[in-house]
Design an enzyme around this catalytic site. Structure first.
Site, PDB file in Angstrom:
ATOM      1  N   HIS A  64       0.811  -1.258   0.106  1.00 52.50           N
ATOM      2  CA  HIS A  64      -0.059  -0.202   0.005  1.00 52.50           C
ATOM      3  C   HIS A  64       1.055   1.175  -0.051  1.00 52.50           C
ATOM      4  O   HIS A  64       0.749   1.986  -0.772  1.00 52.50           O
ATOM      5  CB  HIS A  64      -0.955  -0.173   1.162  1.00 52.50           C
ATOM      6  N   GLU A 118       0.660   7.886  -3.573  1.00 55.94           N
ATOM      7  CA  GLU A 118       1.448   7.582  -2.564  1.00 55.94           C
ATOM      8  C   GLU A 118       3.042   8.408  -2.610  1.00 55.94           C
ATOM      9  O   GLU A 118       3.500   8.784  -1.535  1.00 55.94           O
ATOM     10  CB  GLU A 118       1.790   6.082  -2.742  1.00 55.94           C
ATOM     11  N   HIS A 122       3.222  10.918   0.542  1.00 57.46           N
ATOM     12  CA  HIS A 122       4.213  10.208   1.511  1.00 57.46           C
ATOM     13  C   HIS A 122       5.722  10.510   0.979  1.00 57.46           C
ATOM     14  O   HIS A 122       6.644  10.793   1.904  1.00 57.46           O
ATOM     15  CB  HIS A 122       3.892   8.647   1.732  1.00 57.46           C
TER      16      HIS A 122
HETATM   17  P1  5GP Z   1      -7.102   5.275   7.208  1.00 57.39           P
HETATM   18  O1  5GP Z   1      -7.717   6.423   7.900  1.00 57.39           O
HETATM   19  O2  5GP Z   1      -7.864   4.790   6.081  1.00 57.39           O
HETATM   20  O3  5GP Z   1      -6.453   4.559   8.227  1.00 57.39           O
HETATM   21  O4  5GP Z   1      -5.822   6.013   6.369  1.00 57.39           O
HETATM   22  C1  5GP Z   1      -6.100   6.959   5.502  1.00 57.39           C
HETATM   23  C2  5GP Z   1      -4.636   7.379   4.911  1.00 57.39           C
HETATM   24  O5  5GP Z   1      -4.016   8.480   5.892  1.00 57.39           O
HETATM   25  C3  5GP Z   1      -3.565   6.146   4.706  1.00 57.39           C
HETATM   26  O6  5GP Z   1      -3.701   5.593   3.687  1.00 57.39           O
HETATM   27  C4  5GP Z   1      -2.530   6.997   5.076  1.00 57.39           C
HETATM   28  O7  5GP Z   1      -2.115   7.785   3.610  1.00 57.39           O
HETATM   29  C5  5GP Z   1      -2.554   7.994   5.853  1.00 57.39           C
HETATM   30  N1  5GP Z   1      -2.251   7.607   7.336  1.00 57.39           N
HETATM   31  C6  5GP Z   1      -3.345   6.821   8.024  1.00 57.39           C
HETATM   32  N2  5GP Z   1      -2.582   6.712   9.245  1.00 57.39           N
HETATM   33  C7  5GP Z   1      -1.302   6.976   9.185  1.00 57.39           C
HETATM   34  C8  5GP Z   1       0.134   6.932   9.989  1.00 57.39           C
HETATM   35  O8  5GP Z   1       0.091   6.360  11.077  1.00 57.39           O
HETATM   36  N3  5GP Z   1       0.968   7.526   9.443  1.00 57.39           N
HETATM   37  C9  5GP Z   1       1.297   7.958   8.208  1.00 57.39           C
HETATM   38  N4  5GP Z   1       2.325   8.361   7.951  1.00 57.39           N
HETATM   39  N5  5GP Z   1       0.121   7.910   7.421  1.00 57.39           N
HETATM   40  C10 5GP Z   1      -1.083   7.598   8.047  1.00 57.39           C
HETATM   41  P1  5GP Z   2      -4.172   6.850   1.511  1.00 57.16           P
HETATM   42  O1  5GP Z   2      -5.213   5.821   1.993  1.00 57.16           O
HETATM   43  O2  5GP Z   2      -2.910   5.969   1.191  1.00 57.16           O
HETATM   44  O3  5GP Z   2      -3.968   8.167   1.660  1.00 57.16           O
HETATM   45  O4  5GP Z   2      -4.658   6.844   0.059  1.00 57.16           O
HETATM   46  C1  5GP Z   2      -5.126   5.865  -0.811  1.00 57.16           C
HETATM   47  C2  5GP Z   2      -5.592   6.478  -2.131  1.00 57.16           C
HETATM   48  O5  5GP Z   2      -5.082   5.763  -3.306  1.00 57.16           O
HETATM   49  C3  5GP Z   2      -7.053   6.553  -2.238  1.00 57.16           C
HETATM   50  O6  5GP Z   2      -7.388   7.706  -2.974  1.00 57.16           O
HETATM   51  C4  5GP Z   2      -7.501   5.344  -2.750  1.00 57.16           C
HETATM   52  O7  5GP Z   2      -8.469   5.503  -3.623  1.00 57.16           O
HETATM   53  C5  5GP Z   2      -6.242   4.972  -3.945  1.00 57.16           C
HETATM   54  N1  5GP Z   2      -6.082   3.807  -4.197  1.00 57.16           N
HETATM   55  C6  5GP Z   2      -5.785   3.424  -5.368  1.00 57.16           C
HETATM   56  N2  5GP Z   2      -5.732   1.922  -5.309  1.00 57.16           N
HETATM   57  C7  5GP Z   2      -5.719   1.518  -4.168  1.00 57.16           C
HETATM   58  C8  5GP Z   2      -5.396   0.192  -3.361  1.00 57.16           C
HETATM   59  O8  5GP Z   2      -5.292  -0.742  -3.932  1.00 57.16           O
HETATM   60  N3  5GP Z   2      -5.673   0.245  -2.155  1.00 57.16           N
HETATM   61  C9  5GP Z   2      -5.838   1.574  -1.387  1.00 57.16           C
HETATM   62  N4  5GP Z   2      -5.828   1.321  -0.061  1.00 57.16           N
HETATM   63  N5  5GP Z   2      -5.966   2.656  -1.842  1.00 57.16           N
HETATM   64  C10 5GP Z   2      -5.871   2.565  -3.279  1.00 57.16           C
END
Ligand code: 5GP
Ligand code: 5GP
Length: 229
Positions: A64, A118, A122
């Site tokens: 991811h 990504e 990040h």
């Molecule tokens: P979710 O709220 O679905 O866990 O996370 C959404 C997105 O926020 C993740 O895909 C990632 O991009 C970012 N994110 C969530 N938790 C963390 C964290 O603990 N560290 C970092 N660096 N990014 C995070």
């Molecule tokens: P994050 O949660 O890392 O901030 O965001 C993930 C972003 O990448 C979201 O906009 C999601 O729609 C896109 N994305 C595309 N392909 C994938 C996948 O296979 N897994 C996840 N978790 N996010 C994906």
């Protein structure tokens, strides 16, 4: 009196200087989370998923992201809009990325939109240590070094839709990688908690796993499903 005032000013300046340099906008960080997703759990939700244009991914954990983080649990993001994602700079890595970093979001895509997201959110925050090519290469190397599915199946934990204790999942990954993972769950269409993502921690240089300085928040049940893919 004036002298006292001047020295107090100088002392306060010296005290706040380090915090100016530690500002999150500088994009520095303490360690990485290396996050892998189980495709069966991304797809087995109310929202469902779409296979990438390159075809159905392997029934294996996929990358991811590689996320710079601070020891206090916060993290920098979107650190440098002057360095956009540049697929031509990673053309030698694309076929490995299609295999190890597949996108499952809808509508179907090649993966570029996922990798771009990504990198921009990040990857741009780790440029004090690694450039764009190294960022993607580092994630691919870490995936090669951590065979999560192998670790689980060796312990009799298979993607068969059955439930397993979160403790046995954590222990088997610790046994195989040497480090304690953090497990994130999501819910399937009927609301059952299932194994969604595995977080491992990586040192600032991206070269090796470390014990996590801090774990994210959130909790799975004691028993979670491991859906097939
Ligand atoms: P979710 O709220 O679905 O866990 O996370 C959404 C997105 O926020 C993740 O895909 C990632 O991009 C970012 N994110 C969530 N938790 C963390 C964290 O603990 N560290 C970092 N660096 N990014 C995070
Ligand atoms: P994050 O949660 O890392 O901030 O965001 C993930 C972003 O990448 C979201 O906009 C999601 O729609 C896109 N994305 C595309 N392909 C994938 C996948 O296979 N897994 C996840 N978790 N996010 C994906």
């Amino acid at each position: 009196m004036k002298l006292l005032h001047a020295s107090l000013c100088l002392i306060s300046l010296l005290l706040i200087l380090p915090s100016i340099f530690a500002d999150s906008s500088s994009g520095d960080f303490d360690f990485f989370y290396f996050v892998q997703q189980w495709p069966g759990s991304y797809c087995d939700t109310q929202k469902s998923c779409c296979f990438p244009t390159s075809g159905k991914p392997d029934a294996d954990f996929g990358i991811h992201g590689l996320w710079p983080n601070y020891k206090d649990g916060t993290y920098p993001s979107n650190c440098d809009s002057s360095k956009p994602f540049d697929s031509s700079s990673i053309s030698d890595l694309i076929s490995s990325m299609e295999k190890s970093w597949p996108t499952l979001a809808c509508p179907s895509g090649s993966g570029e939109a996922f990798w771009e997201h990504e990198w921009e959110k990040h990857g741009t925050c780790s440029q004090s240590v690694i450039d764009q090519h190294e960022y993607f290469q580092t994630a691919l190397n870490l995936k090669e070094k951590t065979d999560l599915l192998g670790a689980l199946t060796k312990a009799g934990i298979n993607p068969d839709g059955k439930s397993y204790s979160i403790e046995s999942i954590r222990d088997s990954i610790k046994e195989s990688t040497g480090f304690t993972p953090w497990i994130q769950c999501n819910r399937d269409g009927s609301g059952n908690s299932q194994l969604y993502q595995v977080y491992l921690c990586v040192d600032r240089s991206g070269s090796g796993l470390i014990e996590c300085p801090v774990f994210p928040h959130g909790k799975c049940g004691d028993e979670i499903e491991f859906p097939s893919f």
